[in-house]
Design a protein around this motif. Structure first.
Motif, PDB file in Angstrom:
ATOM      1  N   VAL A 188      71.789   6.465  59.377  1.00  0.00           N
ATOM      2  CA  VAL A 188      71.587   7.212  58.541  1.00  0.00           C
ATOM      3  C   VAL A 188      71.936   6.848  57.242  1.00  0.00           C
ATOM      4  CG1 VAL A 188      72.861   9.531  57.720  1.00  0.00           C
ATOM      5  CG2 VAL A 188      72.490   9.246  59.956  1.00  0.00           C
ATOM      6  N   LEU A 189      72.886   5.890  57.212  1.00  0.00           N
ATOM      7  CA  LEU A 189      73.075   5.393  55.770  1.00  0.00           C
ATOM      8  C   LEU A 189      71.995   4.425  55.411  1.00  0.00           C
ATOM      9  CD1 LEU A 189      76.960   4.209  56.219  1.00  0.00           C
ATOM     10  CD2 LEU A 189      76.165   5.923  54.905  1.00  0.00           C
ATOM     11  N   ASN A 190      71.177   3.844  56.141  1.00  0.00           N
ATOM     12  CA  ASN A 190      70.088   2.884  56.116  1.00  0.00           C
ATOM     13  C   ASN A 190      68.893   3.727  55.477  1.00  0.00           C
ATOM     14  OD1 ASN A 190      68.429   0.622  55.958  1.00  0.00           O
ATOM     15  ND2 ASN A 190      67.422   1.300  57.770  1.00  0.00           N
ATOM     16  N   VAL A 191      68.721   5.077  55.925  1.00  0.00           N
ATOM     17  CA  VAL A 191      67.825   6.017  55.457  1.00  0.00           C
ATOM     18  C   VAL A 191      68.163   6.408  54.151  1.00  0.00           C
ATOM     19  CG1 VAL A 191      66.875   8.517  55.857  1.00  0.00           C
ATOM     20  CG2 VAL A 191      67.258   6.816  57.885  1.00  0.00           C
ATOM     21  N   GLN A 192      69.397   6.778  53.868  1.00  0.00           N
ATOM     22  CA  GLN A 192      69.908   7.171  52.600  1.00  0.00           C
ATOM     23  C   GLN A 192      69.438   6.235  51.759  1.00  0.00           C
ATOM     24  OE1 GLN A 192      73.800   8.645  53.386  1.00  0.00           O
ATOM     25  NE2 GLN A 192      73.265  10.645  53.687  1.00  0.00           N
ATOM     26  N   ALA A 193      69.839   4.998  51.932  1.00  0.00           N
ATOM     27  CA  ALA A 193      69.824   3.690  50.844  1.00  0.00           C
ATOM     28  C   ALA A 193      68.360   3.691  50.648  1.00  0.00           C
ATOM     29  CB  ALA A 193      70.187   2.513  51.828  1.00  0.00           C
ATOM     30  N   GLN A 194      67.436   3.892  51.441  1.00  0.00           N
ATOM     31  CA  GLN A 194      65.995   3.700  51.168  1.00  0.00           C
ATOM     32  C   GLN A 194      65.280   4.536  50.054  1.00  0.00           C
ATOM     33  OE1 GLN A 194      63.447   3.087  54.554  1.00  0.00           O
ATOM     34  NE2 GLN A 194      65.221   2.643  55.742  1.00  0.00           N
ATOM     35  N   ASN A 195      66.191   5.799  50.050  1.00  0.00           N
ATOM     36  CA  ASN A 195      65.699   6.953  48.894  1.00  0.00           C
ATOM     37  C   ASN A 195      65.764   6.315  47.470  1.00  0.00           C
ATOM     38  OD1 ASN A 195      64.678   8.506  50.792  1.00  0.00           O
ATOM     39  ND2 ASN A 195      66.739   9.717  51.160  1.00  0.00           N
ATOM     40  N   ASP A 196      64.901   6.594  46.710  1.00  0.00           N
ATOM     41  CA  ASP A 196      64.901   6.036  45.181  1.00  0.00           C
ATOM     42  C   ASP A 196      65.462   7.023  44.510  1.00  0.00           C
ATOM     43  OD1 ASP A 196      64.201   5.456  42.631  1.00  0.00           O
ATOM     44  OD2 ASP A 196      62.159   5.582  42.881  1.00  0.00           O
TER      45      ASP A 196
ATOM     46  N   LYS B 123      66.972  16.242  53.149  1.00  0.00           N
ATOM     47  CA  LYS B 123      67.299  15.980  54.512  1.00  0.00           C
ATOM     48  C   LYS B 123      65.992  15.465  55.410  1.00  0.00           C
ATOM     49  CE  LYS B 123      71.183  18.966  54.294  1.00  0.00           C
ATOM     50  NZ  LYS B 123      72.052  20.154  55.088  1.00  0.00           N
ATOM     51  N   ASP B 124      64.735  15.648  54.770  1.00  0.00           N
ATOM     52  CA  ASP B 124      63.682  15.586  55.775  1.00  0.00           C
ATOM     53  C   ASP B 124      62.764  14.372  55.480  1.00  0.00           C
ATOM     54  OD1 ASP B 124      64.220  17.959  56.993  1.00  0.00           O
ATOM     55  OD2 ASP B 124      63.352  19.147  55.514  1.00  0.00           O
ATOM     56  N   PHE B 125      63.015  13.601  54.279  1.00  0.00           N
ATOM     57  CA  PHE B 125      62.181  12.453  54.008  1.00  0.00           C
ATOM     58  C   PHE B 125      62.635  11.443  53.377  1.00  0.00           C
ATOM     59  CE2 PHE B 125      59.626  16.457  53.663  1.00  0.00           C
ATOM     60  CZ  PHE B 125      58.285  16.401  54.294  1.00  0.00           C
ATOM     61  N   ILE B 126      62.083  10.374  53.477  1.00  0.00           N
ATOM     62  CA  ILE B 126      62.395   9.172  52.691  1.00  0.00           C
ATOM     63  C   ILE B 126      61.554   9.086  51.656  1.00  0.00           C
ATOM     64  CG2 ILE B 126      62.344   6.496  52.626  1.00  0.00           C
ATOM     65  CD1 ILE B 126      62.928   6.752  55.829  1.00  0.00           C
ATOM     66  N   TYR B 127      61.897   8.990  50.313  1.00  0.00           N
ATOM     67  CA  TYR B 127      60.858   9.198  49.208  1.00  0.00           C
ATOM     68  C   TYR B 127      61.239   8.207  48.067  1.00  0.00           C
ATOM     69  CZ  TYR B 127      65.348  11.694  48.180  1.00  0.00           C
ATOM     70  OH  TYR B 127      66.497  12.029  47.997  1.00  0.00           O
TER      71      TYR B 127
END
Length: 209
Positions: free
Chosen positions: A15-23, A122-126
């Protein structure tokens, strides 16, 4: 217990990794869109949907209208209609069938209403792709790989903080382009507009629940 603890740690790390990828720049823009939409009691707009095959062949353009009020909406495209009362979605094929589904069950597709809502955290990496003229372009990839599309690029009007266009790439590399126009906020829309009324449809219509 140790295995369970290790599994929890792995899930948290994911989860933290996904959040970290968001710009963060993209998030700021999306938050502004979301706040703008939430501030409006209602939104009405026209839209067009253009479909292109993976080889660039134009499958035609469809036009329609949409009105929203919170989580409720009515979308009309020719004789077809999709009505959502916040709990259930009623999809009328324009002829003899209305398909009823729970709102959660219709979550695999990206409808004009979902695009217009601007709720994506909550649905995307952007990430912010770039800014040109009066538009921001943000590329978004769904976290849930079961979605029937691989990515969507949205175009945000910088002055209005509203999404005016989206380009959706499905898993077969076909493209759908959704454009919005004539957007009018805070129209006075009666609640019964978003209530399903079988009497509005042909008498022989079949309702599939």
């Amino acid at each position: 217990m140790k295995k369970l603890y290790a599994l929890v740690l792995v899930m948290v790390a994911m989860v933290l990794n996904v959040q970290a990828q968001n710009d963060p720049k993209a998030k700021k823009i999306l938050d502004a869109v979301s706040n703008t939409v939430k501030a409006y009691k209602t939104i009405s707009a026209s839209f067009s949907i253009k479909s292109l095959t993976s080889r660039g062949v134009n499958n035609g353009t469809k036009t329609g209208t949409i009105v929203t009020k919170g989580q409720k909406y009515v979308l009309k495209e020719g004789k077809t209609e999709i009505l959502c009362d916040g709990a259930k979605t009623y999809n009328y094929d324009g002829s003899k069938t209305i398909t009823v589904s729970a709102v959660e069950e219709s979550g695999q597709t990206l409808t004009p209403q979902k695009i217009l809502s601007g709720s994506y955290d909550k649905d995307f990496i952007y990430r912010l792709v770039g800014t040109k003229g009066n538009l921001h372009e943000i590329e978004m990839k769904p976290i849930d790989t079961r979605k029937n599309f691989s990515k969507v690029n949205i175009f945000v009007d910088k002055a209005k903080n509203m999404i005016v266009r989206a380009v959706i790439l499905d898993k077969g590399n076909n493209t759908v382009q959704v454009s919005f126009s004539n957007m009018v906020p805070n129209k006075n829309l009666a609640d019964n507009l978003f209530a399903f009324n079988p009497a509005k449809y042909p008498k022989d219509v079949e309702i599939l629940d």
